[in-house]
Design a protein around this motif. Structure first.
Motif, PDB file in Angstrom:
ATOM      1  N   GLU A  31      16.183  35.158  -2.416  1.00  0.00           N
ATOM      2  CA  GLU A  31      15.618  36.427  -2.897  1.00  0.00           C
ATOM      3  C   GLU A  31      16.704  37.462  -3.125  1.00  0.00           C
ATOM      4  OE1 GLU A  31      12.551  37.725  -0.219  1.00  0.00           O
ATOM      5  OE2 GLU A  31      11.013  36.678  -1.371  1.00  0.00           O
ATOM      6  N   ARG A  32      17.712  37.476  -2.269  1.00  0.00           N
ATOM      7  CA  ARG A  32      18.798  38.459  -2.397  1.00  0.00           C
ATOM      8  C   ARG A  32      19.756  38.126  -3.544  1.00  0.00           C
ATOM      9  NH1 ARG A  32      19.534  37.503   3.225  1.00  0.00           N
ATOM     10  NH2 ARG A  32      21.578  36.671   2.742  1.00  0.00           N
ATOM     11  N   MET A  33      19.743  36.894  -4.023  1.00  0.00           N
ATOM     12  CA  MET A  33      20.734  36.460  -5.001  1.00  0.00           C
ATOM     13  C   MET A  33      20.437  36.885  -6.434  1.00  0.00           C
ATOM     14  SD  MET A  33      21.945  32.805  -3.622  1.00  0.00           S
ATOM     15  CE  MET A  33      23.480  32.910  -4.513  1.00  0.00           C
ATOM     16  N   GLY A  34      19.230  37.337  -6.688  1.00  0.00           N
ATOM     17  CA  GLY A  34      18.906  37.768  -8.051  1.00  0.00           C
ATOM     18  C   GLY A  34      19.086  36.644  -9.052  1.00  0.00           C
ATOM     19  N   ASN A  35      19.829  36.911 -10.143  1.00  0.00           N
ATOM     20  CA  ASN A  35      20.005  35.930 -11.225  1.00  0.00           C
ATOM     21  C   ASN A  35      21.042  34.863 -10.915  1.00  0.00           C
ATOM     22  OD1 ASN A  35      18.086  37.218 -12.773  1.00  0.00           O
ATOM     23  ND2 ASN A  35      19.578  38.548 -13.761  1.00  0.00           N
ATOM     24  N   LYS A  36      21.628  34.878  -9.746  1.00  0.00           N
ATOM     25  CA  LYS A  36      22.646  33.884  -9.370  1.00  0.00           C
ATOM     26  C   LYS A  36      22.042  32.666  -8.666  1.00  0.00           C
ATOM     27  CE  LYS A  36      26.153  36.661 -10.357  1.00  0.00           C
ATOM     28  NZ  LYS A  36      26.734  36.582 -11.636  1.00  0.00           N
ATOM     29  N   LYS A  37      20.726  32.651  -8.504  1.00  0.00           N
ATOM     30  CA  LYS A  37      20.068  31.557  -7.779  1.00  0.00           C
ATOM     31  C   LYS A  37      20.383  30.190  -8.378  1.00  0.00           C
ATOM     32  CE  LYS A  37      15.689  33.813  -7.327  1.00  0.00           C
ATOM     33  NZ  LYS A  37      16.052  35.111  -7.510  1.00  0.00           N
ATOM     34  N   SER A  38      20.274  30.073  -9.683  1.00  0.00           N
ATOM     35  CA  SER A  38      20.439  28.769 -10.331  1.00  0.00           C
ATOM     36  C   SER A  38      21.810  28.181 -10.058  1.00  0.00           C
ATOM     37  CB  SER A  38      20.212  28.883 -11.836  1.00  0.00           C
ATOM     38  OG  SER A  38      18.896  29.307 -12.091  1.00  0.00           O
ATOM     39  N   ASP A  39      22.857  28.980 -10.247  1.00  0.00           N
ATOM     40  CA  ASP A  39      24.213  28.482 -10.014  1.00  0.00           C
ATOM     41  C   ASP A  39      24.406  28.088  -8.552  1.00  0.00           C
ATOM     42  OD1 ASP A  39      24.880  28.870 -12.671  1.00  0.00           O
ATOM     43  OD2 ASP A  39      25.719  30.866 -12.315  1.00  0.00           O
ATOM     44  N   PHE A  40      23.850  28.877  -7.652  1.00  0.00           N
ATOM     45  CA  PHE A  40      23.977  28.573  -6.233  1.00  0.00           C
ATOM     46  C   PHE A  40      23.288  27.248  -5.899  1.00  0.00           C
ATOM     47  CE2 PHE A  40      22.413  28.750  -1.870  1.00  0.00           C
ATOM     48  CZ  PHE A  40      23.607  28.921  -1.194  1.00  0.00           C
ATOM     49  N   ILE A  41      22.084  27.040  -6.411  1.00  0.00           N
ATOM     50  CA  ILE A  41      21.354  25.804  -6.134  1.00  0.00           C
ATOM     51  C   ILE A  41      22.122  24.606  -6.688  1.00  0.00           C
ATOM     52  CG2 ILE A  41      19.253  24.506  -6.694  1.00  0.00           C
ATOM     53  CD1 ILE A  41      17.746  27.190  -6.347  1.00  0.00           C
ATOM     54  N   VAL A  42      22.681  24.736  -7.900  1.00  0.00           N
ATOM     55  CA  VAL A  42      23.475  23.641  -8.474  1.00  0.00           C
ATOM     56  C   VAL A  42      24.656  23.328  -7.565  1.00  0.00           C
ATOM     57  CG1 VAL A  42      24.976  22.984 -10.399  1.00  0.00           C
ATOM     58  CG2 VAL A  42      22.736  24.013 -10.852  1.00  0.00           C
ATOM     59  N   MET A  43      25.369  24.367  -7.103  1.00  0.00           N
ATOM     60  CA  MET A  43      26.523  24.142  -6.229  1.00  0.00           C
ATOM     61  C   MET A  43      26.097  23.491  -4.920  1.00  0.00           C
ATOM     62  SD  MET A  43      28.773  27.643  -6.979  1.00  0.00           S
ATOM     63  CE  MET A  43      28.614  28.082  -5.308  1.00  0.00           C
ATOM     64  N   ASP A  47      27.267  19.764  -3.709  1.00  0.00           N
ATOM     65  CA  ASP A  47      27.909  19.584  -2.406  1.00  0.00           C
ATOM     66  C   ASP A  47      27.182  18.512  -1.603  1.00  0.00           C
ATOM     67  OD1 ASP A  47      29.804  20.492  -0.248  1.00  0.00           O
ATOM     68  OD2 ASP A  47      27.889  20.962   0.741  1.00  0.00           O
ATOM     69  N   TYR A  48      25.854  18.536  -1.599  1.00  0.00           N
ATOM     70  CA  TYR A  48      25.071  17.528  -0.889  1.00  0.00           C
ATOM     71  C   TYR A  48      25.337  16.137  -1.470  1.00  0.00           C
ATOM     72  CZ  TYR A  48      21.183  15.002   1.158  1.00  0.00           C
ATOM     73  OH  TYR A  48      20.426  14.087   1.829  1.00  0.00           O
ATOM     74  N   LEU A  49      25.340  16.025  -2.802  1.00  0.00           N
ATOM     75  CA  LEU A  49      25.557  14.729  -3.449  1.00  0.00           C
ATOM     76  C   LEU A  49      26.955  14.184  -3.171  1.00  0.00           C
ATOM     77  CD1 LEU A  49      23.776  15.289  -6.866  1.00  0.00           C
ATOM     78  CD2 LEU A  49      22.992  13.876  -4.948  1.00  0.00           C
ATOM     79  N   GLU A  50      27.944  15.048  -3.054  1.00  0.00           N
ATOM     80  CA  GLU A  50      29.298  14.594  -2.727  1.00  0.00           C
ATOM     81  C   GLU A  50      29.354  14.023  -1.315  1.00  0.00           C
ATOM     82  OE1 GLU A  50      31.844  17.934  -3.561  1.00  0.00           O
ATOM     83  OE2 GLU A  50      31.748  17.571  -5.730  1.00  0.00           O
ATOM     84  N   ARG A  51      28.552  14.575  -0.417  1.00  0.00           N
ATOM     85  CA  ARG A  51      28.506  14.076   0.957  1.00  0.00           C
ATOM     86  C   ARG A  51      27.566  12.880   1.107  1.00  0.00           C
ATOM     87  NH1 ARG A  51      26.330  17.866   4.143  1.00  0.00           N
ATOM     88  NH2 ARG A  51      25.831  19.270   2.454  1.00  0.00           N
ATOM     89  N   HIS A  52      26.657  12.701   0.137  1.00  0.00           N
ATOM     90  CA  HIS A  52      25.673  11.607   0.175  1.00  0.00           C
ATOM     91  C   HIS A  52      25.596  10.948  -1.207  1.00  0.00           C
ATOM     92  CE1 HIS A  52      24.202  12.954   4.085  1.00  0.00           C
ATOM     93  NE2 HIS A  52      24.291  14.172   3.605  1.00  0.00           N
ATOM     94  N   PRO A  53      26.657  10.251  -1.619  1.00  0.00           N
ATOM     95  CA  PRO A  53      26.655   9.657  -2.965  1.00  0.00           C
ATOM     96  C   PRO A  53      25.557   8.613  -3.170  1.00  0.00           C
ATOM     97  CG  PRO A  53      28.546   8.893  -1.693  1.00  0.00           C
ATOM     98  CD  PRO A  53      27.877   9.964  -0.880  1.00  0.00           C
ATOM     99  N   GLU A  54      25.047   8.045  -2.095  1.00  0.00           N
ATOM    100  CA  GLU A  54      23.972   7.053  -2.219  1.00  0.00           C
ATOM    101  C   GLU A  54      22.713   7.661  -2.836  1.00  0.00           C
ATOM    102  OE1 GLU A  54      23.377   9.009   1.776  1.00  0.00           O
ATOM    103  OE2 GLU A  54      25.097   8.336   0.631  1.00  0.00           O
ATOM    104  N   MET A  55      22.584   8.964  -2.810  1.00  0.00           N
ATOM    105  CA  MET A  55      21.401   9.619  -3.358  1.00  0.00           C
ATOM    106  C   MET A  55      21.304   9.477  -4.878  1.00  0.00           C
ATOM    107  SD  MET A  55      19.637  10.543  -0.893  1.00  0.00           S
ATOM    108  CE  MET A  55      18.396  11.162  -1.975  1.00  0.00           C
TER     109      MET A  55
END
Length: 129
Positions: A31-43, A47-55
């Motif tokens: 909610e605090r991120m405003g229009n930056k939400k999308s980029d944050f979620i992608v990052m 990060d999760y996929l790099e730690r869990h490539p099996e996904m």
């Protein structure tokens, strides 16, 4: 979650209940991120996929676990405390009136621990788990 893809753009709609500490924390942050939400979620997902490539393997599944905001025992303790407090306030507000012989009657006692236990036990009828 519904995803639409048009003109090399993804569009998602996300919503969730704030019923856990994790969900509340993430919801407040987004909610605090405003229009930056999308980029944050992608990052965050990258990060999760790099730690869990099996996904990224076809047919892979993710298991999501979290702790509820309050345990069942904590909720029952809160109900007990609310009943005790409410009954105490109710009983304090009762007027003491004199009886026919001019004596004042005693304020009837509030519910006993046993009464409250019985009430909490009857709440199990509504348990959805």
């Amino acid at each position: 979650m519904k995803a639409l893809r048009r003109d090399d753009r993804f569009r998602f709609s996300l919503q969730w209940r704030a019923d856990t500490e994790e969900k509340s924390r993430v919801g407040s942050l987004l909610e605090r991120m405003g229009n930056k939400k999308s980029d944050f979620i992608v990052m965050a997902v990258v990060d999760y996929l790099e730690r869990h490539p099996e996904m990224e393997m076809p047919g892979s599944k993710i298991k999501i676990t979290y702790q509820p905001l309050h345990t069942k025992e904590q909720l029952l303790a809160m109900v007990r405390d609310m009943v005790k407090t409410s009954m105490s306030e109710f009983m304090e507000g009762k007027a003491v009136v004199p009886t026919e012989d001019g004596q004042f009657s005693e304020i009837p006692p509030g519910p006993s621990e046993r009464d409250i236990d019985a009430m909490v036990e009857s709440l199990k009828l509504f348990d959805q788990s």
